[in-house]
Design a protein around this motif. Sequence first.
Motif, mmCIF file in Angstrom:
data_model
loop_
_atom_site.group_PDB
_atom_site.id
_atom_site.type_symbol
_atom_site.label_atom_id
_atom_site.label_comp_id
_atom_site.label_asym_id
_atom_site.label_seq_id
_atom_site.Cartn_x
_atom_site.Cartn_y
_atom_site.Cartn_z
ATOM 1 N N PRO A 1 -40.900 -3.210 12.363
ATOM 2 C CA PRO A 1 -41.487 -4.557 12.469
ATOM 3 C C PRO A 1 -40.562 -5.540 13.187
ATOM 4 C CG PRO A 1 -41.804 -3.680 10.259
ATOM 5 C CD PRO A 1 -40.870 -2.738 10.967
ATOM 6 N N GLN B 1 -39.731 -3.520 3.784
ATOM 7 C CA GLN B 1 -40.049 -2.099 3.980
ATOM 8 C C GLN B 1 -38.795 -1.267 4.207
ATOM 9 O OE1 GLN B 1 -42.860 -1.671 7.189
ATOM 10 N NE2 GLN B 1 -44.328 -3.079 6.278
ATOM 11 N N ILE C 1 -42.849 -13.347 10.012
ATOM 12 C CA ILE C 1 -43.377 -12.368 9.058
ATOM 13 C C ILE C 1 -42.852 -10.963 9.379
ATOM 14 C CG2 ILE C 1 -45.497 -11.313 8.154
ATOM 15 C CD1 ILE C 1 -45.104 -14.165 7.235
ATOM 16 N N THR C 2 -42.649 -10.647 10.669
ATOM 17 C CA THR C 2 -42.100 -9.317 10.988
ATOM 18 C C THR C 2 -40.707 -9.143 10.374
ATOM 19 O OG1 THR C 2 -41.104 -10.013 13.091
ATOM 20 C CG2 THR C 2 -43.340 -9.128 13.191
ATOM 21 N N ASN D 1 -44.574 2.440 5.128
ATOM 22 C CA ASN D 1 -43.305 2.283 4.426
ATOM 23 C C ASN D 1 -43.571 1.460 3.177
ATOM 24 O OD1 ASN D 1 -41.707 3.310 6.758
ATOM 25 N ND2 ASN D 1 -42.533 1.447 7.711
ATOM 26 N N GLY D 2 -43.468 2.092 2.012
ATOM 27 C CA GLY D 2 -43.774 1.400 0.771
ATOM 28 C C GLY D 2 -42.938 0.141 0.613
ATOM 29 N N SER D 3 -43.559 -0.933 0.195
ATOM 30 C CA SER D 3 -42.854 -2.173 -0.094
ATOM 31 C C SER D 3 -43.625 -2.874 -1.198
ATOM 32 C CB SER D 3 -42.777 -3.061 1.147
ATOM 33 O OG SER D 3 -43.943 -3.831 1.283
ATOM 34 N N LEU E 1 -49.662 -5.087 11.933
ATOM 35 C CA LEU E 1 -48.406 -5.316 11.209
ATOM 36 C C LEU E 1 -48.586 -5.081 9.712
ATOM 37 C CD1 LEU E 1 -46.867 -8.478 12.898
ATOM 38 C CD2 LEU E 1 -45.803 -6.227 12.673
ATOM 39 N N SER F 1 -37.403 -1.007 7.058
ATOM 40 C CA SER F 1 -37.731 -0.348 8.326
ATOM 41 C C SER F 1 -37.473 -1.314 9.464
ATOM 42 C CB SER F 1 -39.205 0.064 8.325
ATOM 43 O OG SER F 1 -39.655 0.258 9.644
ATOM 44 N N LEU G 1 -41.255 -8.325 6.765
ATOM 45 C CA LEU G 1 -41.737 -6.947 6.615
ATOM 46 C C LEU G 1 -40.585 -5.955 6.804
ATOM 47 C CD1 LEU G 1 -45.148 -7.000 8.535
ATOM 48 C CD2 LEU G 1 -44.777 -7.107 6.073
ATOM 49 N N ILE H 1 -41.138 -5.290 16.903
ATOM 50 C CA ILE H 1 -42.358 -6.017 17.293
ATOM 51 C C ILE H 1 -42.083 -7.515 17.314
ATOM 52 C CG2 ILE H 1 -44.750 -6.537 16.635
ATOM 53 C CD1 ILE H 1 -44.944 -3.717 15.497
ATOM 54 N N ASN I 1 -47.280 -1.642 6.077
ATOM 55 C CA ASN I 1 -46.947 -1.580 4.649
ATOM 56 C C ASN I 1 -47.507 -0.327 3.973
ATOM 57 O OD1 ASN I 1 -45.477 -4.072 4.097
ATOM 58 N ND2 ASN I 1 -47.373 -5.083 4.722
#
Lengths: 236, 236, 236
Positions: free
Chosen positions: B137, B132, B124-125, C72-74, C65, B134, B128, B140, C69
Amino acid sequence: MVYDAIQDGVYAAITSGGFSSEPWILAYIVTAMLSSLAFLYLPKKLDVPQKFGIIHFFIVVWSGLMYTNFLNGSVLSDFAWYMDWMVSTPLILLALGLTAFHGADTRRYDLLGALLGLEFTLVITGLLAQLQGSIYPYYIGVILLLGVVYLLAGPFRRIAEESSEGLARAYKLLAGYIGIFFLSYPTVWYISSIDALPGGLNILGPTQTSIALVVLPFFCKQVYGFLDMYLIHTAE
Amino acid sequence: MVYDAIQDGVYAAITSGGFSSEPWILAYIVTAMLSSLAFLYLPKKLDVPQKFGIIHFFIVVWSGLMYTNFLNGSVLSDFAWYMDWMVSTPLILLALGLTAFHGADTRRYDLLGALLGLEFTLVITGLLAQLQGSIYPYYIGVILLLGVVYLLAGPFRRIAEESSEGLARAYKLLAGYIGIFFLSYPTVWYISSIDALPGGLNILGPTQTSIALVVLPFFCKQVYGFLDMYLIHTAE
Amino acid sequence: MVYDAIQDGVYAAITSGGFSSEPWILAYIVTAMLSSLAFLYLPKKLDVPQKFGIIHFFIVVWSGLMYTNFLNGSVLSDFAWYMDWMVSTPLILLALGLTAFHGADTRRYDLLGALLGLEFTLVITGLLAQLQGSIYPYYIGVILLLGVVYLLAGPFRRIAEESSEGLARAYKLLAGYIGIFFLSYPTVWYISSIDALPGGLNILGPTQTSIALVVLPFFCKQVYGFLDMYLIHTAE
């Protein structure tokens, strides 16, 4: 492009033409919620293990909640069937598997996992077929469904036959009932015209399809819950 | 804006330039489906518990189904890797954990839950990080992966060593095999240029990345299933 | 149209007006990640079963985690609360249920399944209410929440009372603590003005709502983990 396809999809097809299936969907939700209360009450009354009441409660509550997506359009509306089935149909088979185990010495949890996993995966194949506009995942799903039918007719039947004659008969009746209904789902899908399945035969119209997909689940969920608990009760 | 990003995303990158990775993806799906049949047949033949056959069956069937999203574009295509991994990689570790438990007296189900939960969360990271735009995540997720490696190299190895020497050796071989492959996933991700991971190094092109993400899973899924069952068979 | 609604949704509301809730969200994520490390270390130190540490670890890691969100918009930002809750709140109740079972002879796994299933389903009702723009699923969710409270106050309390007086007192404190916080979630939702819930009362502004939805979970996750392990430790 993908998003246009979604907006012209299943929900639009169902609600077109004045949405004549709305009363059916409303009746489905109301009977689901009323049955859920009965399923919590019946186990004590019928001297059936509480776990059966809990499983049948979640089958109808989950399914009823997902059908609200057909009343109020949302981004989930085109996928609400899969959202319903991916939880409720493994639970239907869980109730059936535990009915087979009830009173038997053998508890094959590996086969129970296989049964639920096959069912979950085959629901996903339907979602993939619709999203990809490809019929191949549907074919794989039909093969997985034959695996479900094999497990019910073979290994689980043999486990049920270990317990009393009454419980074995109850299991066979329930497994035949669910087996026939589950085989009719991909058939309805295939002869429908709702564009969910590319390469479908266009025999049923959208409203007829959505009514079929209210009537079939009603027998597999609301009616099945009462039947399961009643048959376990009388068999003991 | 978010949706533009999706349409210019992973799937578009893979299929650009004539989609030269298509035969690789097709080969992956076909070998997955063929292996799945072998995994149902082998446990009886090799005298290995049926649960291993069932787990390996679902690993390759699920993975093969998700790769169909790379052949037929759908809203899932940019996320098909995560959809694959969030189910198949915890199952890979489930097979490994049960291999460690096989023949041992200790069954630490709390550690098994931790192992599968870490793996699911780290997949899931990745999702994300991509959604995102980014890289945090992802960092992590790398820490969670180190947790997976620690559990395999420490507590699960000690449990495997409780059983016969042959089974302990089989576990260590499999855990080393999976550990190395799992560590190479985030590495491929990091050096790829498919915009899935912002801040990546752009060393691999999209086609090379997608080929890497066919070759790595082939060894972690199709080959691993045979290896796991063969090693349990010979160790006993 | 559906997608416009998403872009004007929860995330936009939170971040409007200079995003004054950002430091709160950052603090939430940092305390979650720091607590997660403590939860792995404490069980050995406090002589509490490791499974409690593992469950509390995943509660805060998952929640932290999902809150990224909001930074950082997603595409997940409008649904990050549900994505958080659908995993973390059943785990909160799993820790509570296992605290009730700790030291007791009765292990009612059917009731534990019901507890977690109710919680998961009620989180989904919130998602449905937001996506459909309809308050009816929310009402069903409130009924399901009353079912959770009933299970905590009735059957699980009776199971906890089977064990030592100290453990029963620890369970009652924790169940009252979680019960009150869980009841305040739908209340905050109802009096908020973030358009997540149609028919809400618009008493809290978006920033106040998002701060409330940082403070409430902080007590239900970070603080709760320490409290649970400390109370089990002192009760023994």
